[in-house]
Design a protein around this motif. Structure first.
Motif, short mmCIF file in Angstrom:
data_model
loop_
_atom_site.label_atom_id
_atom_site.label_comp_id
_atom_site.label_asym_id
_atom_site.label_seq_id
_atom_site.Cartn_x
_atom_site.Cartn_y
_atom_site.Cartn_z
N GLN A 43 0.83 -1.19 0.00
CA GLN A 43 0.00 0.00 0.00
C GLN A 43 0.87 1.25 0.00
OE1 GLN A 43 -2.93 -0.38 -0.82
NE2 GLN A 43 -4.32 -0.78 0.87
N HIS A 44 0.23 2.38 -0.11
CA HIS A 44 0.93 3.66 -0.02
C HIS A 44 2.10 3.78 -0.97
CE1 HIS A 44 -1.39 5.22 3.33
NE2 HIS A 44 -1.38 4.01 3.83
N LEU A 45 1.81 3.64 -2.21
CA LEU A 45 2.82 3.79 -3.24
C LEU A 45 2.86 5.24 -3.70
CD1 LEU A 45 1.91 0.68 -5.43
CD2 LEU A 45 3.69 0.83 -3.69
N THR A 46 4.05 5.72 -3.91
CA THR A 46 4.18 7.04 -4.54
C THR A 46 4.04 6.88 -6.04
OG1 THR A 46 6.56 6.84 -4.83
CG2 THR A 46 5.79 7.77 -2.75
#
Ligand code: MN
Ligand code: MN
Ligand code: ZN
Ligand code: ZN
Lengths: 150, 150
Positions: A43-46
DNA sequence: CGCCCAATTGATACAAAATATCATTTATAT
DNA sequence: ATATAAATGATATTTTGTATCAATTGGGCG
């Protein structure tokens, strides 16, 4: 092999693809590839992360299309941008209480500030359960504002 | 003249300056100017907004120092980055329920996902009060994680 | 299935946003 | 006042995102 989480992942992808289709958009290779990357459990990919992983899967997908897809998926509320590091996002001054709550209209980005967020009790419970020292919180509510809801 | 809000503003600035000093940082012209801009009642400023307004107040302050100050103020939890448009931030896949809750450690940026956010009732109340159709929400809790809390 | 055609793409060029470097300045303790 | 490390601002550079546009393609229709 992590079959069960693969199942969850592919159902996530399927549901996203369905939403795309329902909204009248084509299911293209670029969009599917971006979704595959996003739905992996990291999760939380740039955007840079997404670009890197899409590149690894299929070098033929262009950078521009990746950004376009992220934008489209956000518009459809399939994904939501959040932040970890202080970059381009907007800054608010956090009051000493450490509490902030607002409503954001996904259509026009209008913000309605909520003076009191009324979840102190809940926060306390979570603090105890997790064994953490909690310094503040932000509650964001997504809702179509009156101007956009017709 | 909006004296009362000026008072609130300057007390906000003072408290921020105190926190800076307590953390061992110097009170410089660049930092004070950025804080003055941030504490004016225009909330949700982008870095571009801040740069523009700081430039207007004191053209001698360099761009780099503005970014450095935003970063430092964020580290000290004096300000918090939020987002409006899908830019640099990190993306999460939003489940169909539209609910997401997590804890972010301001020190190391570690994320602890919370399966259930338990504020459905509160959200309902707010929806009615504001007369909105609510599509989802994000609850972010800021707390020092075990690894960072010693 | 095989056309059709708007939607979408990817390459390229460009603009904007953010960061690394470093000699100079400045805030603070003594 | 002085010493000194912290912080600054100018500059160069990298990174990130966007505009343009000819070429491609997904998906409906016959
Ligand atoms: Mn609160
Ligand atoms: Mn919820
Ligand atoms: Zn709206
Ligand atoms: Zn931590």
């Amino acid at each position: 092999m992590d079959t069960s989480s693969n199942d969850t992942m592919s159902s996530l992808i399927d549901s996203a693809l369905a939403r795309l289709r329902e909204a009248g958009y084509k299911i293209t290779n670029a969009r599917r590839t971006v979704l595959e990357v996003l739905c992996q459990d990291n999760q939380h990919l740039t955007s840079a992360d997404v670009i890197e992983q899409v590149e690894a899967r299929d070098p033929a997908v262009g950078r521009a299309s990746i950004f376009r897809t992220l934008e489209l998926l956000t518009e459809l509320a399939i994904i939501r941008p959040t932040y970890l590091t202080p970059r381009t996002p907007n800054y608010i001054v956090m009051p000493e209480s450490g509490h902030h709550a607002h409503i954001i209209c996904p259509q026009c980005n209008k913000i309605t500030e909520l003076g009191d967020c009324e979840i102190e009790d809940l926060i306390e419970q979570i603090a105890e359960r997790q064994g953490l020292e909690i310094t503040g919180h932000l509650l964001e509510i997504y809702g179509i504002c009156p101007d956009c809801s017709d």
